[in-house]
Write an enzyme that holds these catalytic residues in place. Structure first.
Site, PDB file in Angstrom:
ATOM      1  N   ASP A 134      -2.546 -27.024   8.723  1.00 10.19           N
ATOM      2  CA  ASP A 134      -1.835 -26.489   7.549  1.00 10.19           C
ATOM      3  C   ASP A 134      -2.503 -26.778   6.208  1.00 10.19           C
ATOM      4  O   ASP A 134      -1.804 -26.859   5.175  1.00 10.19           O
ATOM      5  CB  ASP A 134      -0.389 -27.003   7.509  1.00 10.19           C
ATOM      6  N   LYS A 156       0.078 -20.869  14.457  1.00 12.26           N
ATOM      7  CA  LYS A 156       1.292 -21.483  14.988  1.00 12.26           C
ATOM      8  C   LYS A 156       2.497 -20.901  14.277  1.00 12.26           C
ATOM      9  O   LYS A 156       2.373 -20.330  13.183  1.00 12.26           O
ATOM     10  CB  LYS A 156       1.254 -23.011  14.845  1.00 12.26           C
ATOM     11  N   CYS A 171       4.684 -31.118  10.236  1.00 13.18           N
ATOM     12  CA  CYS A 171       3.886 -30.360  11.208  1.00 13.18           C
ATOM     13  C   CYS A 171       2.849 -31.218  11.924  1.00 13.18           C
ATOM     14  O   CYS A 171       2.613 -31.048  13.124  1.00 13.18           O
ATOM     15  CB  CYS A 171       3.211 -29.180  10.528  1.00 13.18           C
TER      16      CYS A 171
END
Length: 257
Positions: free
Chosen positions: A55, A165, A198
């Site tokens: 991310d 994802k 995450c």
């Protein structure tokens, strides 16, 4: 011996012909690395290791991205950029797969449940997943958009691996596990943001699947309060893997080269 190769990974291939199918995988020579992990040290095989960079996207790390739009100070989320700029070329030179694990939702949002949409748009009238950002118009965390792209300072190499994802865990509804098994990976290095969300969810799922998990403390960050990071580091070391330092790993690899 048959010379035709079946298999996309050099670690997981058959050799076949019209007469013979050879299912023996290529032999691998172990490359041991030993790192400090709190009061102990941990040894792992670099030959069977990959790094997941999670991310490090414009929506989380750029001032004009999603978090910046809703008033979050993204300065902490940018902290992993410099250490990753130093570490990733060293890992690539050591033939360690670099995997960019990023949100990349469908334009029609059919992969997203109302419960997930609610987390990021609780009243239904804000800028949530897939909605256009006011400044750039890019749809939030949508695959192919500027919002979902990796920040410019960490442009992926052409040989790196990208995985989209759709949940906080990168293993849920994705091809990540299949890719790692094809690469013959047993150890995962974790980096990125947010370390308490995450990164942690993906690390926990990796642990549940039997992977050995090493969190790179200096390549991970969060925009959450400090106690969230502290609790994450404690729980990773206590329950799910090991907390290590990327700078120490980089020094070892450079000394061995």
């Amino acid at each position: 011996m048959p010379e035709n190769v079946l298999g996309s990974s050099r670690h997981n291939q058959w050799r076949v012909s019209a007469q013979v199918v050879d299912t023996r995988r290529p032999a691998q020579v172990s490359r041991s690395v030993q790192l400090t992990s709190r009061e102990r040290s941990v040894i792992f095989d670099l030959q069977r290791t990959a790094i997941l960079v999670i991310d490090m996207q414009n929506d989380f790390c750029h001032v004009e991205g999603w978090l910046g739009h809703i008033g979050v100070d993204v300065t902490p989320a940018r902290a992993p950029i410099a250490p990753l700029q130093a570490l990733l070329p060293t890992l690539r030179a050591a033939q360690v797969p670099v995997i960019w694990l990023n949100w990349g939702n469908r334009a029609d949002k059919l992969n997203l449940s109302p419960a997930l949409l609610h987390v990021y748009n609780p009243n239904g009238d804000g800028v949530g997943l897939g909605d256009p950002l006011p400044v750039s118009g890019a749809p939030v965390l949508q695959a192919g958009s500027w919002a979902a792209e990796v920040v410019d300072e960490l442009t992926p190499d052409a040989n790196d691996i990208r995985v989209n994802k759709y949940r906080m865990s990168g293993f849920q509804d994705s091809e990540l596990d299949s890719i790692l098994r094809n690469l013959n990976v047993t150890t995962l290095l974790f980096a990125g943001v947010n370390v308490d969300q995450c990164v942690l969810c993906t690390l926990q799922d990796a642990n549940f699947r039997g992977y050995d998990c090493l969190l790179l403390e200096d390549c991970s960050a969060t925009t959450s309060p400090a106690y969230c990071r502290d609790a994450t580091l404690y729980n990773v070391q206590q329950c799910f893997g090991f907390v290590v330092n990327a700078a120490e790993l980089q020094q070892q690899l450079e000394n061995a080269s």
